[in-house]
Design a protein around this motif. Structure first.
Motif, PDB file in Angstrom:
ATOM      1  N   GLY A  90      -4.028  -1.202  -5.030  1.00 51.91           N
ATOM      2  CA  GLY A  90      -4.930  -0.510  -5.945  1.00 51.91           C
ATOM      3  C   GLY A  90      -5.631   0.662  -5.280  1.00 51.91           C
ATOM      4  O   GLY A  90      -5.734   1.759  -5.857  1.00 51.91           O
ATOM      5  N   LEU A  91      -6.103   0.452  -4.058  1.00 51.93           N
ATOM      6  CA  LEU A  91      -6.744   1.541  -3.320  1.00 51.93           C
ATOM      7  C   LEU A  91      -5.756   2.678  -3.065  1.00 51.93           C
ATOM      8  O   LEU A  91      -6.078   3.857  -3.261  1.00 51.93           O
ATOM      9  CB  LEU A  91      -7.280   1.019  -1.992  1.00 51.93           C
ATOM     10  CG  LEU A  91      -8.494   0.078  -2.055  1.00 51.93           C
ATOM     11  CD1 LEU A  91      -8.735  -0.566  -0.694  1.00 51.93           C
ATOM     12  CD2 LEU A  91      -9.740   0.825  -2.519  1.00 51.93           C
ATOM     13  N   SER A  92      -4.554   2.323  -2.650  1.00 50.02           N
ATOM     14  CA  SER A  92      -3.556   3.342  -2.307  1.00 50.02           C
ATOM     15  C   SER A  92      -3.040   4.084  -3.532  1.00 50.02           C
ATOM     16  O   SER A  92      -2.572   5.218  -3.419  1.00 50.02           O
ATOM     17  CB  SER A  92      -2.384   2.686  -1.566  1.00 50.02           C
ATOM     18  OG  SER A  92      -2.826   2.092  -0.364  1.00 50.02           O
ATOM     19  N   LEU A  93      -3.091   3.461  -4.696  1.00 47.77           N
ATOM     20  CA  LEU A  93      -2.691   4.135  -5.932  1.00 47.77           C
ATOM     21  C   LEU A  93      -3.701   5.206  -6.330  1.00 47.77           C
ATOM     22  O   LEU A  93      -3.332   6.277  -6.835  1.00 47.77           O
ATOM     23  CB  LEU A  93      -2.548   3.105  -7.054  1.00 47.77           C
ATOM     24  CG  LEU A  93      -2.147   3.644  -8.429  1.00 47.77           C
ATOM     25  CD1 LEU A  93      -0.732   4.198  -8.394  1.00 47.77           C
ATOM     26  CD2 LEU A  93      -2.271   2.549  -9.488  1.00 47.77           C
ATOM     27  N   LEU A  94      -4.985   4.940  -6.089  1.00 46.91           N
ATOM     28  CA  LEU A  94      -6.041   5.848  -6.538  1.00 46.91           C
ATOM     29  C   LEU A  94      -6.306   6.982  -5.559  1.00 46.91           C
ATOM     30  O   LEU A  94      -6.639   8.099  -5.973  1.00 46.91           O
ATOM     31  CB  LEU A  94      -7.337   5.060  -6.767  1.00 46.91           C
ATOM     32  CG  LEU A  94      -7.310   4.037  -7.907  1.00 46.91           C
ATOM     33  CD1 LEU A  94      -8.549   3.150  -7.874  1.00 46.91           C
ATOM     34  CD2 LEU A  94      -7.201   4.756  -9.252  1.00 46.91           C
ATOM     35  N   VAL A  95      -6.187   6.707  -4.262  1.00 44.83           N
ATOM     36  CA  VAL A  95      -6.543   7.716  -3.263  1.00 44.83           C
ATOM     37  C   VAL A  95      -5.730   9.004  -3.399  1.00 44.83           C
ATOM     38  O   VAL A  95      -6.296  10.105  -3.308  1.00 44.83           O
ATOM     39  CB  VAL A  95      -6.420   7.121  -1.840  1.00 44.83           C
ATOM     40  CG1 VAL A  95      -6.427   8.220  -0.781  1.00 44.83           C
ATOM     41  CG2 VAL A  95      -7.554   6.142  -1.583  1.00 44.83           C
ATOM     42  N   ALA A 146       0.826  -1.203   0.000  1.00 43.66           N
ATOM     43  CA  ALA A 146       0.000   0.000   0.000  1.00 43.66           C
ATOM     44  C   ALA A 146       0.863   1.257   0.000  1.00 43.66           C
ATOM     45  O   ALA A 146       0.577   2.225  -0.722  1.00 43.66           O
ATOM     46  CB  ALA A 146      -0.918  -0.009   1.225  1.00 43.66           C
ATOM     47  N   GLY A 147       1.936   1.261   0.781  1.00 41.28           N
ATOM     48  CA  GLY A 147       2.803   2.435   0.826  1.00 41.28           C
ATOM     49  C   GLY A 147       3.493   2.702  -0.492  1.00 41.28           C
ATOM     50  O   GLY A 147       3.572   3.854  -0.940  1.00 41.28           O
ATOM     51  N   ALA A 148       3.982   1.651  -1.137  1.00 42.18           N
ATOM     52  CA  ALA A 148       4.656   1.829  -2.423  1.00 42.18           C
ATOM     53  C   ALA A 148       3.688   2.337  -3.492  1.00 42.18           C
ATOM     54  O   ALA A 148       4.027   3.227  -4.288  1.00 42.18           O
ATOM     55  CB  ALA A 148       5.288   0.503  -2.862  1.00 42.18           C
ATOM     56  N   ALA A 149       2.486   1.773  -3.508  1.00 44.49           N
ATOM     57  CA  ALA A 149       1.493   2.220  -4.488  1.00 44.49           C
ATOM     58  C   ALA A 149       1.062   3.656  -4.209  1.00 44.49           C
ATOM     59  O   ALA A 149       0.843   4.447  -5.134  1.00 44.49           O
ATOM     60  CB  ALA A 149       0.284   1.284  -4.462  1.00 44.49           C
ATOM     61  N   GLY A 150       0.927   4.017  -2.931  1.00 43.43           N
ATOM     62  CA  GLY A 150       0.573   5.387  -2.592  1.00 43.43           C
ATOM     63  C   GLY A 150       1.639   6.378  -3.027  1.00 43.43           C
ATOM     64  O   GLY A 150       1.324   7.480  -3.485  1.00 43.43           O
ATOM     65  N   LEU A 151       2.903   5.983  -2.907  1.00 39.29           N
ATOM     66  CA  LEU A 151       3.991   6.839  -3.376  1.00 39.29           C
ATOM     67  C   LEU A 151       3.901   7.027  -4.888  1.00 39.29           C
ATOM     68  O   LEU A 151       4.061   8.148  -5.395  1.00 39.29           O
ATOM     69  CB  LEU A 151       5.334   6.233  -2.984  1.00 39.29           C
ATOM     70  CG  LEU A 151       6.578   6.971  -3.469  1.00 39.29           C
ATOM     71  CD1 LEU A 151       6.608   8.397  -2.945  1.00 39.29           C
ATOM     72  CD2 LEU A 151       7.844   6.219  -3.045  1.00 39.29           C
ATOM     73  N   ALA A 152       3.641   5.947  -5.609  1.00 35.27           N
ATOM     74  CA  ALA A 152       3.512   6.048  -7.067  1.00 35.27           C
ATOM     75  C   ALA A 152       2.347   6.958  -7.447  1.00 35.27           C
ATOM     76  O   ALA A 152       2.467   7.796  -8.355  1.00 35.27           O
ATOM     77  CB  ALA A 152       3.330   4.653  -7.666  1.00 35.27           C
ATOM     78  N   GLY A 153       1.209   6.814  -6.752  1.00 34.38           N
ATOM     79  CA  GLY A 153       0.070   7.672  -7.036  1.00 34.38           C
ATOM     80  C   GLY A 153       0.368   9.136  -6.771  1.00 34.38           C
ATOM     81  O   GLY A 153      -0.061  10.018  -7.532  1.00 34.38           O
TER      82      GLY A 153
END
Length: 464
Positions: free
Chosen positions: A370-375, A317-324
């Motif tokens: 997926g959630l963390s990428l979109l938020v 989640a953290g990595a995807a949130g950084l990408a987002g």
């Protein structure tokens, strides 16, 4: 160290220009005790662009250091209490008291921050938090009593909340309107880096010695205070002049009336603005839903006796949130704010719905990624819009109202998760959140066009 805002939807500090007649407060619109001409939104672009960009980067760095300390100490303090022989209930009670402190204190501290004391409050509270955390580090050299640990931890939290409430209005003074998506995305990047690195750093330092993570936290507070002092751009909205006309009432009754009006100004501003109502819905509903899913993941993965599985989910989640966060600002420029907001809102139910079939750490990790990428995409759009439509003299108060509502919504999520899992099964929270995200997407599709037009106009819009 306390983060500026712990909610999943990033804090929305404020600032339009009500100096013009068509933007001035009218009947039914929120007003503050300051004259409208002192609520003008500052224009960072008016100064040297190099200095403005330098100050914005300093604020990004301060936010990242702040978040890193917050994530590290958030892990270490419960570990300290457990190592000293106290129960998990004691650690949970301390966390609840700290959260309640933020809900109650934030809107009160925001009043002086909005009235010309933002920089002093930020630097002073960060320095006092560094002192409290440093003393806590010294006590950890021995075996401190519970009352001492609790007192120092709550004192640190008190000063951290004070810093957070004051800092919520700083961004508007450092970024021009067309730079707001980039500015808020930079804040998001710092949050995500802290989310990934903070817990690991805190755990590693705690293994070295008990005082070390608290000493590092004290240093991060000191760095934040020095960083704020290094920002050359004025961070304060000018206070009303001494000859400002008195408010209603006289004597003690008049003073209390003015204080009440100042305290409720943030609530009235949110209620009167279509943009801020949209932000409020997303902050509370999405924040509560994500917290609910997080605790459901803990129940599901922890029940298998695989403690590392939860870490895998959080890392994904953290990595995807950084990408987002990194792609948010370019996507706003390419697609436009409205299209990006509605597209991300309609995509959000997909990873959430996949949890209905997820069985194990891999499935939960992919869904949370997926959630963390979109938020962050939603966060950057809404935060930028909120900055553009909130009066500069109400920045901290409005953001504190949004943060308090979000905190209250998230506070009940752990109990609700346990209730749903016990009464039904582990898929029930995922189903509930999927339905909620679908409703949010429909609400956003209906409300976003008018709300974002009002934000682009740079005024509080009471319609919608």
């Amino acid at each position: 160290m306390g983060n500026v805002d712990a909610s999943p939807i990033r804090r929305p500090p404020g600032g339009p220009d009500p100096a013009h007649d068509e933007h001035a407060p009218t009947a039914g619109r929120p007003q503050d005790t300051e004259r409208p001409r002192y609520a003008e939104r500052p224009d960072p672009a008016a100064g040297p662009s190099g200095r403005a960009d330098r100050d914005l980067r300093i604020l990004w760095g301060v936010n990242a250091v702040d978040g890193l300390g917050s994530q590290a100490s958030g892990l270490v303090l419960p570990l300290l209490l457990l190592e000293l022989g106290h129960s998990p209930g004691t650690a949970g009670s301390l966390a609840g008291a700290a959260a309640l402190t933020g809900v109650v204190l934030g809107p009160l501290v925001a009043i002086p921050a909005d009235r010309g004391r933002r920089r002093r409050i930020m630097t002073g509270s960060a320095a006092l938090a560094a002192l409290a955390t440093g003393v806590l580090a010294l006590t950890c050299l021995g075996r401190p009593a519970l009352w001492l640990v609790v007192s120092l931890a709550l004192a640190e939290r008190l000063f951290a909340v004070t810093y957070e409430a004051a800092s919520r209005g700083a961004l508007v003074h450092l970024a021009a309107a067309d730079e707001l998506p980039r500015a808020t995305a930079g804040m998001q990047v710092g949050d995500q880096v802290a989310l990934i690195a903070g817990p690991a750093l805190g755990g590693a330092l705690f293994q070295l010695a008990r005082p070390v993570p608290f000493l590092a936290d004290a240093l991060s507070y000191t760095a934040a205070a020095v960083g704020v002092r290094a920002i050359r751009t004025p961070l304060d909205t000018p206070a009303p002049p001494p000859d400002a006309p008195p408010d209603k009432g006289s004597g003690g009754r008049g003073r209390w009336a003015r204080r009440f009006d100042a305290a409720r100004a943030g609530v009235v501003t949110v209620a009167a603005s279509a943009v801020l109502r949209l932000v409020l819905v997303w902050t509370s509903a999405a924040g509560g839903a994500l917290t609910l899913l997080f605790y459901t993941a803990l129940f599901r993965l922890g029940g298998d006796g695989r403690g590392a599985a939860t870490g895998l989910v959080l890392a994904a989640a953290g990595a995807a949130g950084l990408a987002g966060s990194l792609v948010a600002a370019p996507l706003v420029r390419r697609l436009g704010a409205r299209r990006l907001l509605t597209t991300a809102a309609w995509l959000l139910p997909l990873p959430c719905g996949s949890l209905l079939w997820a069985d194990g750490a891999t499935g939960w990790g992919v869904a949370f990624a997926g959630l963390s990428l979109l938020v962050p995409l939603i966060t950057v759009v809404l935060s930028s819009a909120a900055v553009a439509c909130t009066p500069a003299a109400l920045q901290s108060r409005t953001a504190s109202v949004l943060g308090s509502v979000s905190a209250l919504a998230a506070a009940g999520a752990p109990v609700l998760a346990a209730l749903l899992v016990t009464a039904w099964n582990l898929r029930t929270p995922a189903l509930l959140c999927t339905v909620l995200f679908v409703v949010l997407a429909a609400y956003t599709q209906f409300k976003a066009p008018a709300a974002l037009r009002a934000a682009a106009a740079g005024r509080v819009d009471g319609r919608g």
